[in-house]
Enzyme design. Structure first.
Site, short mmCIF file in Angstrom:
data_model
loop_
_atom_site.label_atom_id
_atom_site.label_comp_id
_atom_site.label_asym_id
_atom_site.label_seq_id
_atom_site.Cartn_x
_atom_site.Cartn_y
_atom_site.Cartn_z
N LYS A 10 17.08 -32.87 40.87
CA LYS A 10 16.87 -32.18 42.14
C LYS A 10 17.97 -32.52 43.17
O LYS A 10 18.74 -33.46 42.98
CB LYS A 10 15.48 -32.53 42.68
N TYR A 50 8.75 -21.88 40.70
CA TYR A 50 7.53 -22.60 41.09
C TYR A 50 6.38 -21.66 41.41
O TYR A 50 5.47 -22.03 42.17
CB TYR A 50 7.83 -23.50 42.29
N THR A 92 4.67 -38.28 39.75
CA THR A 92 5.23 -37.31 40.71
C THR A 92 5.54 -37.97 42.05
O THR A 92 6.58 -37.71 42.66
CB THR A 92 4.23 -36.15 40.93
N ARG A 103 11.90 -41.90 38.84
CA ARG A 103 11.42 -41.69 40.22
C ARG A 103 11.28 -43.01 40.97
O ARG A 103 11.59 -43.08 42.17
CB ARG A 103 10.13 -40.89 40.20
N ASN A 113 11.76 -36.02 44.96
CA ASN A 113 11.35 -36.94 43.88
C ASN A 113 12.29 -36.90 42.67
O ASN A 113 11.87 -37.18 41.55
CB ASN A 113 9.88 -36.71 43.49
N HIS A 116 12.48 -32.93 37.98
CA HIS A 116 11.35 -32.14 37.50
C HIS A 116 11.40 -32.15 35.99
O HIS A 116 12.48 -32.12 35.40
CB HIS A 116 11.45 -30.68 37.99
N GLU A 127 9.84 -22.21 31.24
CA GLU A 127 10.86 -22.77 32.14
C GLU A 127 12.26 -22.73 31.52
O GLU A 127 13.24 -22.47 32.22
CB GLU A 127 10.47 -24.20 32.52
P1 CMP Z 1 7.68 -31.02 40.31
O1 CMP Z 1 7.44 -31.70 39.02
O2 CMP Z 1 9.01 -30.42 40.51
O3 CMP Z 1 6.58 -29.86 40.48
C1 CMP Z 1 6.17 -29.42 41.75
C2 CMP Z 1 6.66 -30.28 42.88
O4 CMP Z 1 5.97 -30.14 44.10
C3 CMP Z 1 6.49 -31.73 42.51
O5 CMP Z 1 7.42 -32.07 41.50
C4 CMP Z 1 6.68 -32.41 43.87
O6 CMP Z 1 8.04 -32.68 44.15
C5 CMP Z 1 6.20 -31.33 44.86
N1 CMP Z 1 4.99 -31.72 45.56
C6 CMP Z 1 4.87 -31.91 46.89
N2 CMP Z 1 3.64 -32.24 47.22
C7 CMP Z 1 2.91 -32.30 46.08
C8 CMP Z 1 1.55 -32.61 45.75
N3 CMP Z 1 0.66 -32.92 46.70
N4 CMP Z 1 1.19 -32.55 44.46
C9 CMP Z 1 2.06 -32.19 43.48
N5 CMP Z 1 3.35 -31.90 43.73
C10 CMP Z 1 3.79 -31.95 45.01
#
Ligand code: CMP
Length: 140
Positions: A10, A50, A92, A103, A113, A116, A127
């Site tokens: 990211k 997304y 996450t 992470r 974070n 992905h 994806e």
């Molecule tokens: P990612 O795996 O890219 O998938 C969705 C992204 O939303 C996740 O990583 C986080 O970076 C972001 N995100 C922000 N807030 C939340 C949350 N409360 N729960 C899950 N994902 C979140």
């Protein structure tokens, strides 16, 4: 089984100049990069990627963040690649990520974070197809 998964480094991690350190962790774990490119996502591309999160309260912030700078999108291939990548990434929320995970080591917040990774075989297929036409994937 040999699987493929989509990985995105990211904008926060690209800005920190740790693409190589993160890819090195994948390689050390036995995953191969079989497709990759550095790209600036458009808002429409990020929203499409997304789409499953479109109704979530964090959707707008997530899209804003994902278009804030270039991302490094890759297809990783290897034995149990989907779970292996998720184990390497950690939780996450980096505050909950285990020590030694990507992470825990490189991420600042649940939004920024670092990485992905696809969460299941079905989402991995969708994806990968979203970012890489079949002809640009080189199994080796
Ligand atoms: P990612 O795996 O890219 O998938 C969705 C992204 O939303 C996740 O990583 C986080 O970076 C972001 N995100 C922000 N807030 C939340 C949350 N409360 N729960 C899950 N994902 C979140």
């Amino acid at each position: 089984a040999i699987e493929r998964t989509l990985s995105i480094i990211k904008p926060d991690a690209v800005a920190k100049n740790v693409i190589g350190q993160i890819v090195s962790r994948f390689e050390t774990a036995g995953l191969k990069v079989v497709a990759a490119r550095l790209t600036q996502l458009s808002r429409a591309e990020a929203e499409g990627f997304y789409a499953v999160h479109a109704a979530r309260p964090f959707f707008k912030d997530l899209v804003d963040f994902m278009i804030s700078g270039p991302v490094f999108v890759q297809v990783l291939e290897g034995e149990g690649a989907i779970l292996k990548n998720r184990d390497l990434m950690g939780a996450t929320d980096p505050k909950k990520a285990e020590k030694g995970t990507i992470r825990a080591d490189f991420a600042e917040s649940i939004d920024a974070n670092a990485v992905h990774g696809s969460d299941a075989a079905e989402t991995a297929a969708v994806e990968i197809a979203y970012f890489f036409p079949v002809l640009n994937v080189y199994s080796r």
